[in-house]
Write a protein that holds these residues in place. Structure first.
Motif, short mmCIF file in Angstrom:
data_model
loop_
_atom_site.label_atom_id
_atom_site.label_comp_id
_atom_site.label_asym_id
_atom_site.label_seq_id
_atom_site.Cartn_x
_atom_site.Cartn_y
_atom_site.Cartn_z
N THR A 54 0.84 -1.21 0.00
CA THR A 54 0.00 0.00 0.00
C THR A 54 0.86 1.25 0.00
O THR A 54 0.59 2.22 -0.74
N LEU A 55 1.92 1.25 0.81
CA LEU A 55 2.83 2.40 0.85
C LEU A 55 3.52 2.59 -0.49
O LEU A 55 3.71 3.73 -0.95
N LEU A 56 3.90 1.49 -1.13
CA LEU A 56 4.55 1.58 -2.44
C LEU A 56 3.58 2.15 -3.48
O LEU A 56 3.97 2.94 -4.34
N LYS A 57 2.31 1.75 -3.40
CA LYS A 57 1.29 2.30 -4.31
C LYS A 57 1.13 3.80 -4.10
O LYS A 57 1.02 4.57 -5.06
N GLU A 58 1.12 4.20 -2.82
CA GLU A 58 0.97 5.62 -2.52
C GLU A 58 2.17 6.41 -3.01
O GLU A 58 2.02 7.51 -3.57
#
Length: 418
Positions: free
Chosen positions: A197-201
């Motif tokens: 999720t952090l990588l997507k953000e």
């Protein structure tokens, strides 16, 4: 983990060899089973202000069930075949896409007729052990599946499934072991999902910054005059989309002639639908979904392909970097310009009149190249983490299988001290 000292063979296909001190039996010999029901949906009082949790089969996702989204009234419960199900009960989905899915209910609730509850005899079975046992029995359940699009199994099939039956004490020990181990694995999986999720953000933040602010962090900025855009580099322009692109929907094609394999891909509003032997587009374009809940989403198509009437093909009127343009369109959240109806549709006219930042073609290319480089690294790392999650999930299921079928002996296992 060690194995049991002695094993014996059985004539049950699913359990050819089991620990010598274990037995096997049918579900009906250790538990009662019963299906739920659904109150009439045309009687408002059965559903309005309901406080009784009611579960559709879609809630069963091979994990614990800790919440409910739908509720029925006491009147609805009395006037239907719905039944109370006690906490700590194993549930099995009978039909449709979730057929053979398992759930472990942690609170008192009711369920629909596509769910069977396993009400165990406490002197013969531990509910938590049964939960793990049924997770390992999903293939066996599916062998009884019959029917068409909503194929399924029935309560009678469930009663006659075979399961393994160590002593209740040993069942409890196996369940305790698996609770501890699966909780550890699940915690690791959850952290890895959070990292994705952090990588997507981060991915989206990098894209947003690049397509609207450029690559030079010290560039002089100016007010764009566009509310959603804010400041842009001083040397950039602002244009309406209609001055640089043409947006046109594709052509209707019957679903009957779309194949799973073929020469040219068919793009609908949400990506590739299949293949046909003809094409109506040739080139590299951003595509905008035109209808449905996902209208406004962005895909890319390259080469020869067929665009349906549900895909808006964005063609450039001057030199444009397609990737830069597509990601800018994605950032603009075009779904907000859909026209409200039973089947939401995109207002292309509104979109063409939107203003966007406009760097030179050379700068667009530089942005596109840099973004591709950054995103490839980001996506590579994300894919590695997804592979790690798959491996952990496989290990989790393998551990459950080995424990409930007696491949490993956990009788002497003790939970580590914290």
């Amino acid at each position: 983990m060690k194995s049991y000292e002695n094993y014996k063979t059985t004539d049950i296909t699913w359990y050819p060899e089991i620990p010598k001190n274990w037995d096997y039996c049918k579900v009906k010999h250790v538990a009662n089973t019963y299906a739920g029901g659904t109150p009439s949906t045309v009687v408002e009082s059965y559903w309005e202000k309901g406080e009784i949790p009611w579960l559709p089969s879609g809630k069963l996702q091979n994990c614990e069930i800790t919440t409910a989204e739908k509720f029925i009234s006491e009147e609805g419960l009395i006037n239907s075949s719905a039944k109370w199900i006690k906490p700590n009960t194993v549930l099995i989905a009978l039909t449709g896409a979730t057929c053979a899915n398992i759930g472990y209910l942690t609170f008192q609730a009711c369920a629909n007729q596509s769910v069977v509850a396993i009400d165990e005899n406490l002197s013969k079975a531990n509910s938590r052990y049964l939960y793990y046992m049924f997770l390992n029995m999903r293939s066996q359940i599916l062998t009884h599946q019959t029917g068409g699009a909503q194929a399924g199994v029935n309560d009678g099939d469930v009663k006659n499934l075979y399961l393994l039956k160590p002593s209740v004490q040993e069942q409890t020990q196996i369940a305790t072991f698996l609770d501890y181990k699966t909780n550890l694995i699940d915690a690791i999986i959850e952290k890895k999902k959070q990292l994705i999720t952090l990588l997507k953000e981060k991915r989206q933040a990098v894209i947003n910054e690049a397509v609207t602010k450029g690559l030079k962090r010290n560039a002089k900025m100016k007010n764009s005059g566009v509310d959603w855009l804010g400041d842009i580099p001083e040397h950039w322009g602002v244009v309406k989309l209609k001055h640089i692109v043409v947006m046109k929907s594709g052509n209707f094609i019957s679903a009957e002639i779309i194949e799973e394999e073929g020469t040219y891909p068919v793009y609908g509003g949400n990506g590739v639908r299949g293949f046909i032997s003809e094409y109506n587009q040739d080139g590299y374009f951003p595509l905008i979904g035109r209808q449905g809940n996902l209208c406004g989403n962005i895909n890319y198509a390259a080469g020869r392909f067929w665009a349906t009437e549900h895909a808006v093909v964005v063609s450039s009127m001057k030199e444009l970097n397609v990737f830069w343009l597509g990601e800018l369109l994605r950032l603009m959240n075009l779904n907000q310009y859909s026209q409200a109806s039973a089947q939401p549709g995109l207002s292309v006219e509104k979109i063409l009149n939107l203003q966007i930042p406009f760097p030179s073609f050379d700068e667009q290319n530089s942005i596109g190249i840099k973004l591709t480089e950054i995103l490839e690294k980001n996506d590579s790392l994300s894919n590695k983490i997804k592979d790690q999650i798959k491996n952990l999930q496989t290990y989790r299921q393998s551990l459950i299988s080995e424990a409930v079928t007696g491949k490993i002996d956990v009788r002497d296992w003790v939970e580590p001290k914290k």
